[in-house]
Write an enzyme that holds these catalytic residues in place. Structure first.
Site, PDB file in Angstrom:
ATOM      1  N   GLU A  19       0.288   3.610   1.859  1.00 20.96           N
ATOM      2  CA  GLU A  19       0.456   4.004   3.265  1.00 20.96           C
ATOM      3  C   GLU A  19       1.886   3.759   3.743  1.00 20.96           C
ATOM      4  O   GLU A  19       2.321   4.346   4.727  1.00 20.96           O
ATOM      5  CB  GLU A  19      -0.511   3.221   4.160  1.00 20.96           C
ATOM      6  CG  GLU A  19      -1.870   3.850   4.317  1.00 20.96           C
ATOM      7  CD  GLU A  19      -1.862   5.177   5.073  1.00 20.96           C
ATOM      8  OE1 GLU A  19      -1.345   5.226   6.189  1.00 20.96           O
ATOM      9  OE2 GLU A  19      -2.366   6.168   4.521  1.00 20.96           O
TER      10      GLU A  19
ATOM     11  N   TYR B 291      -0.864   0.183  11.012  1.00 18.91           N
ATOM     12  CA  TYR B 291      -1.233  -0.447   9.728  1.00 18.91           C
ATOM     13  C   TYR B 291      -0.065  -0.333   8.737  1.00 18.91           C
ATOM     14  O   TYR B 291       0.372  -1.329   8.160  1.00 18.91           O
ATOM     15  CB  TYR B 291      -2.489   0.238   9.167  1.00 18.91           C
ATOM     16  CG  TYR B 291      -2.813  -0.145   7.738  1.00 18.91           C
ATOM     17  CD1 TYR B 291      -3.449  -1.346   7.440  1.00 18.91           C
ATOM     18  CD2 TYR B 291      -2.468   0.701   6.678  1.00 18.91           C
ATOM     19  CE1 TYR B 291      -3.748  -1.694   6.119  1.00 18.91           C
ATOM     20  CE2 TYR B 291      -2.760   0.354   5.364  1.00 18.91           C
ATOM     21  CZ  TYR B 291      -3.402  -0.840   5.083  1.00 18.91           C
ATOM     22  OH  TYR B 291      -3.681  -1.185   3.784  1.00 18.91           O
TER      23      TYR B 291
ATOM     24  N   LYS C 245       2.351  -3.293   7.165  1.00 23.08           N
ATOM     25  CA  LYS C 245       2.420  -3.541   5.718  1.00 23.08           C
ATOM     26  C   LYS C 245       3.864  -3.474   5.202  1.00 23.08           C
ATOM     27  O   LYS C 245       4.212  -4.173   4.248  1.00 23.08           O
ATOM     28  CB  LYS C 245       1.526  -2.536   4.975  1.00 23.08           C
ATOM     29  CG  LYS C 245       0.025  -2.819   5.115  1.00 23.08           C
ATOM     30  CD  LYS C 245      -0.402  -4.008   4.251  1.00 23.08           C
ATOM     31  CE  LYS C 245      -1.906  -4.166   4.201  1.00 23.08           C
ATOM     32  NZ  LYS C 245      -2.348  -5.224   3.302  1.00 23.08           N
TER      33      LYS C 245
ATOM     34  N   THR D  28       0.801  -1.227   0.000  1.00 30.19           N
ATOM     35  CA  THR D  28       0.000   0.000   0.000  1.00 30.19           C
ATOM     36  C   THR D  28       0.837   1.281   0.000  1.00 30.19           C
ATOM     37  O   THR D  28       1.956   1.303   0.539  1.00 30.19           O
ATOM     38  CB  THR D  28      -0.899   0.016   1.253  1.00 30.19           C
ATOM     39  OG1 THR D  28      -1.377   1.345   1.476  1.00 30.19           O
ATOM     40  CG2 THR D  28      -0.172  -0.428   2.518  1.00 30.19           C
TER      41      THR D  28
HETATM   42  P1  NAP Z   1     -11.390  -4.509   2.928  1.00 34.26           P
HETATM   43  O1  NAP Z   1     -12.605  -4.162   2.128  1.00 34.26           O
HETATM   44  O2  NAP Z   1     -11.272  -4.009   4.316  1.00 34.26           O
HETATM   45  O3  NAP Z   1     -11.288  -6.116   2.943  1.00 34.26           O
HETATM   46  C1  NAP Z   1     -10.407  -6.767   3.809  1.00 34.26           C
HETATM   47  C2  NAP Z   1     -10.665  -8.250   3.734  1.00 34.26           C
HETATM   48  O4  NAP Z   1      -9.805  -8.911   4.663  1.00 34.26           O
HETATM   49  C3  NAP Z   1     -12.100  -8.670   4.120  1.00 34.26           C
HETATM   50  O5  NAP Z   1     -12.477  -9.752   3.322  1.00 34.26           O
HETATM   51  C4  NAP Z   1     -11.938  -9.107   5.561  1.00 34.26           C
HETATM   52  O6  NAP Z   1     -12.925 -10.008   6.006  1.00 34.26           O
HETATM   53  C5  NAP Z   1     -10.585  -9.807   5.464  1.00 34.26           C
HETATM   54  N1  NAP Z   1      -9.960 -10.006   6.766  1.00 34.26           N
HETATM   55  C6  NAP Z   1      -9.786  -9.112   7.756  1.00 34.26           C
HETATM   56  N2  NAP Z   1      -9.163  -9.690   8.803  1.00 34.26           N
HETATM   57  C7  NAP Z   1      -8.939 -10.984   8.456  1.00 34.26           C
HETATM   58  C8  NAP Z   1      -8.357 -12.085   9.110  1.00 34.26           C
HETATM   59  N3  NAP Z   1      -7.883 -12.006  10.363  1.00 34.26           N
HETATM   60  N4  NAP Z   1      -8.295 -13.278   8.454  1.00 34.26           N
HETATM   61  C9  NAP Z   1      -8.796 -13.393   7.209  1.00 34.26           C
HETATM   62  N5  NAP Z   1      -9.375 -12.374   6.533  1.00 34.26           N
HETATM   63  C10 NAP Z   1      -9.454 -11.192   7.168  1.00 34.26           C
HETATM   64  O7  NAP Z   1     -10.070  -4.058   2.161  1.00 34.26           O
HETATM   65  P2  NAP Z   1      -9.872  -3.717   0.598  1.00 34.26           P
HETATM   66  O8  NAP Z   1     -10.096  -2.264   0.399  1.00 34.26           O
HETATM   67  O9  NAP Z   1     -10.593  -4.715  -0.232  1.00 34.26           O
HETATM   68  O10 NAP Z   1      -8.302  -3.933   0.461  1.00 34.26           O
HETATM   69  C11 NAP Z   1      -7.760  -5.209   0.125  1.00 34.26           C
HETATM   70  C12 NAP Z   1      -6.318  -5.278   0.565  1.00 34.26           C
HETATM   71  O11 NAP Z   1      -5.567  -4.249  -0.107  1.00 34.26           O
HETATM   72  C13 NAP Z   1      -6.068  -5.033   2.040  1.00 34.26           C
HETATM   73  O12 NAP Z   1      -4.968  -5.823   2.427  1.00 34.26           O
HETATM   74  C14 NAP Z   1      -5.701  -3.561   2.142  1.00 34.26           C
HETATM   75  O13 NAP Z   1      -4.898  -3.342   3.278  1.00 34.26           O
HETATM   76  C15 NAP Z   1      -4.933  -3.399   0.850  1.00 34.26           C
HETATM   77  N6  NAP Z   1      -4.976  -2.070   0.226  1.00 34.26           N
HETATM   78  C16 NAP Z   1      -6.157  -1.453   0.021  1.00 34.26           C
HETATM   79  C17 NAP Z   1      -6.182  -0.223  -0.630  1.00 34.26           C
HETATM   80  C18 NAP Z   1      -7.488   0.506  -0.894  1.00 34.26           C
HETATM   81  O14 NAP Z   1      -7.437   1.712  -1.135  1.00 34.26           O
HETATM   82  N7  NAP Z   1      -8.615  -0.181  -0.909  1.00 34.26           N
HETATM   83  C19 NAP Z   1      -4.979   0.354  -1.077  1.00 34.26           C
HETATM   84  C20 NAP Z   1      -3.789  -0.338  -0.857  1.00 34.26           C
HETATM   85  C21 NAP Z   1      -3.787  -1.557  -0.226  1.00 34.26           C
HETATM   86  P3  NAP Z   1     -14.349  -9.473   6.586  1.00 34.26           P
HETATM   87  O15 NAP Z   1     -15.184  -9.166   5.387  1.00 34.26           O
HETATM   88  O16 NAP Z   1     -14.820 -10.624   7.375  1.00 34.26           O
HETATM   89  O17 NAP Z   1     -14.052  -8.251   7.395  1.00 34.26           O
HETATM   90  N1  GDD Z   2     -11.875   7.204   7.241  1.00 36.45           N
HETATM   91  C1  GDD Z   2     -11.967   8.528   7.402  1.00 36.45           C
HETATM   92  N2  GDD Z   2     -13.051   9.022   8.084  1.00 36.45           N
HETATM   93  N3  GDD Z   2     -11.010   9.328   6.904  1.00 36.45           N
HETATM   94  C2  GDD Z   2     -11.146  10.658   7.058  1.00 36.45           C
HETATM   95  C3  GDD Z   2     -12.231  11.224   7.714  1.00 36.45           C
HETATM   96  C4  GDD Z   2     -13.232  10.365   8.265  1.00 36.45           C
HETATM   97  O1  GDD Z   2     -14.199  10.791   8.873  1.00 36.45           O
HETATM   98  N4  GDD Z   2     -12.104  12.573   7.680  1.00 36.45           N
HETATM   99  C5  GDD Z   2     -10.977  12.836   7.029  1.00 36.45           C
HETATM  100  N5  GDD Z   2     -10.375  11.686   6.656  1.00 36.45           N
HETATM  101  C6  GDD Z   2      -9.083  11.582   5.964  1.00 36.45           C
HETATM  102  C7  GDD Z   2      -8.092  10.641   6.651  1.00 36.45           C
HETATM  103  O2  GDD Z   2      -7.465  11.301   7.752  1.00 36.45           O
HETATM  104  C8  GDD Z   2      -7.153  10.352   5.491  1.00 36.45           C
HETATM  105  O3  GDD Z   2      -6.186  11.357   5.390  1.00 36.45           O
HETATM  106  C9  GDD Z   2      -8.052  10.401   4.261  1.00 36.45           C
HETATM  107  O4  GDD Z   2      -9.280  11.012   4.691  1.00 36.45           O
HETATM  108  C10 GDD Z   2      -8.386   9.039   3.657  1.00 36.45           C
HETATM  109  O5  GDD Z   2      -8.843   8.190   4.710  1.00 36.45           O
HETATM  110  P1  GDD Z   2      -9.412   6.715   4.396  1.00 36.45           P
HETATM  111  O6  GDD Z   2     -10.487   6.795   3.382  1.00 36.45           O
HETATM  112  O7  GDD Z   2      -9.723   6.095   5.707  1.00 36.45           O
HETATM  113  O8  GDD Z   2      -8.200   6.001   3.671  1.00 36.45           O
HETATM  114  P2  GDD Z   2      -6.649   5.900   4.049  1.00 36.45           P
HETATM  115  O9  GDD Z   2      -5.897   6.702   3.036  1.00 36.45           O
HETATM  116  O10 GDD Z   2      -6.394   6.183   5.463  1.00 36.45           O
HETATM  117  O11 GDD Z   2      -6.383   4.349   3.836  1.00 36.45           O
HETATM  118  C11 GDD Z   2      -6.896   3.659   2.694  1.00 36.45           C
HETATM  119  O12 GDD Z   2      -5.979   3.722   1.635  1.00 36.45           O
HETATM  120  C12 GDD Z   2      -4.720   3.049   1.887  1.00 36.45           C
HETATM  121  C13 GDD Z   2      -3.852   3.255   0.647  1.00 36.45           C
HETATM  122  O13 GDD Z   2      -3.228   4.477   0.687  1.00 36.45           O
HETATM  123  C14 GDD Z   2      -7.195   2.225   3.143  1.00 36.45           C
HETATM  124  O14 GDD Z   2      -7.920   1.570   2.116  1.00 36.45           O
HETATM  125  C15 GDD Z   2      -5.912   1.454   3.414  1.00 36.45           C
HETATM  126  O15 GDD Z   2      -6.221   0.076   3.641  1.00 36.45           O
HETATM  127  C16 GDD Z   2      -5.003   1.584   2.177  1.00 36.45           C
HETATM  128  O16 GDD Z   2      -3.794   0.897   2.386  1.00 36.45           O
END
Ligand code: NAP
Ligand code: GDD
Length: 342
Positions: free
Chosen positions: A134, A156, A160, A132
């Site tokens: 992050e 987190y 990662k 990620t």
């Molecule tokens: P998400 O919607 O939060 O999905 C996370 C998945 O992991 C869910 O299926 C969850 O199951 C499962 N999980 C959580 N804890 C677990 C455990 N202990 N054992 C087995 N499974 C578990 O996340 P996403 O947005 O699809 O992201 C997918 C992956 O990419 C994650 O690793 C995230 O950190 C990474 N990532 C995401 C982004 C983004 O912007 N979306 C960007 C960069 C990297 P439940 O449904 O039961 O909760």
């Molecule tokens: N969630 C959330 N809720 N974020 C907020 C809020 C709020 O009420 N208000 C402001 N933010 C700001 C957070 O402080 C952050 O700077 C930004 O919005 C994005 O927050 P999120 O949508 O929670 O995403 P993230 O960037 O922290 O993390 C996501 O992206 C990562 C990749 O860069 C997640 O999907 C991570 O799992 C992923 O790795």
């Protein structure tokens, strides 16, 4: 020809659901790993569910957990897949400050548990790790690419980084085809409700139609490089198709603030808001009423201020590029929310 087999850890999540659908379209047999929960957590994959009685079944669900090496090893050794995608994680950055030890167990050690199970098997399995942006955290340069040093800012992010290096180490030490996709933020209509894009869109749709009065948020100045999950899971799949395993940044090369995101959502919903105040005192006013306010609960102990990716290497090696603009993403998410509201 024998169908390819894949195991997806995190199949019930946003990315897992998009990836499962992509792989099924590509004629894979897909084994999704789900964890036990007290309420149903399969809503994102209900449309592709197949039960035990289906002939020529190609989609299976199994219980497992990244904190439980025995379930991981059993599944990998039983199904001997061609590909494994580790998308499972405690993926909420703010929550990782509240449950740091659990986050590290799942997001750091969980990856190691999968890699160990792969190492112990003769079959050549290709492994994708959901790394990620992050990890760049307090960014050392703008934009961020594959050579940008990491400086994570949350349990987190730190977890990662551990998984990133474990993936690199197992590739080098044991000659495993293992890659890190360093993905920047990606969203979709099925994004989790507590991530900022979904939270904003859901609330503003409700406010527009009188179902909610106010939305509380945190830092509105943070900037993110937001893409669409559909485009990003395609990049994951491509990353396991290369001759040489390579870690790649997947992004849009554009960055916008949370405040800008809100302004675009309001434009599409025809909500004419006025901003007042600065920092935590910022408010958005609509028809004389405050509809958005900031609250300290939604700020993070340490923030990632600005993420901006550079996906040139992926463009060159994978011939990949994002196909969805931020406005298209917002419109798709709004349409989905409005249908639900109706
Ligand atoms: P998400 O919607 O939060 O999905 C996370 C998945 O992991 C869910 O299926 C969850 O199951 C499962 N999980 C959580 N804890 C677990 C455990 N202990 N054992 C087995 N499974 C578990 O996340 P996403 O947005 O699809 O992201 C997918 C992956 O990419 C994650 O690793 C995230 O950190 C990474 N990532 C995401 C982004 C983004 O912007 N979306 C960007 C960069 C990297 P439940 O449904 O039961 O909760
Ligand atoms: N969630 C959330 N809720 N974020 C907020 C809020 C709020 O009420 N208000 C402001 N933010 C700001 C957070 O402080 C952050 O700077 C930004 O919005 C994005 O927050 P999120 O949508 O929670 O995403 P993230 O960037 O922290 O993390 C996501 O992206 C990562 C990749 O860069 C997640 O999907 C991570 O799992 C992923 O790795």
């Amino acid at each position: 020809m024998k169908k390819k087999t894949a195991i997806i850890f995190g199949v019930t999540g946003q990315d897992g659901s998009y990836l499962a659908k992509l792989l099924l379209n590509k004629k894979y047999v897909v084994h999704g790993v789900i964890r036990k929960s007290s309420s149903i957590n399969t809503n994102r994959i209900d449309d592709i569910y197949q039960d035990n009685f289906k002939k020529k079944r190609v989609f299976y669900l199994h219980y497992g957990d990244l904190t439980d090496s025995s379930s991981i090893k059993t599944l990998i050794h039983k199904y001997k897949p061609d590909e494994i995608y580790n998308l499972a994680a405690q993926s909420h950055v703010k929550v990782s400050f509240d449950v740091p030890e659990y986050t590290a167990d799942v997001d750091a050690l969980g990856t190691l548990r999968i890699l160990e199970a792969i190492k112990d098997i003769k079959k050549k399995i290709r492994f994708y790790q959901a790394s990620t942006s992050e990890m760049f955290g307090k960014v050392r340069e703008i934009p961020q690419n594959e050579n940008t040093p990491f400086y994570p800012r949350s349990p987190y992010g730190v977890s990662k980084v551990f998984s990133y290096w474990m993936t690199v180490n197992y590739r080098e030490a044991y000659n495993i085809y293992a890659v890190n996709g360093i993905l920047f933020n990606h969203e979709s209509p099925v994004r989790g409700d507590t991530f900022v894009t979904k939270k904003i869109i859901k609330a503003l749709c409700k406010i527009k139609y009188g179902f909610q009065k106010k939305l509380y948020l945190g830092n509105l100045e943070a900037k993110r490089d937001w893409g669409h999950a559909r485009d990003y899971v395609y990049a994951m799949w491509l990353m396991l198709k290369q001759k040489t395993p390579t870690d790649l940044v997947i992004a849009t090369n554009k960055t916008y603030s949370v405040k800008y995101f809100i302004n675009r959502v309001c434009k599409f919903l025809n909500l004419k808001i006025k901003w007042k105040g600065k920092g935590i005192k910022t408010k958005a006013i609509f028809n004389g009423k405050v509809i958005i306010e900031c609250h300290k609960n939604y700020y993070r102990p340490s923030e990632v201020d600005k993420l901006l990716g550079d996906y040139s290497k992926a463009k060159k090696l994978l011939k990949w590029k994002p196909t969805t603009s931020l406005d298209q993403l917002i419109i798709e998410m709004i349409d989905y929310e409005l249908k639900l509201l109706k």
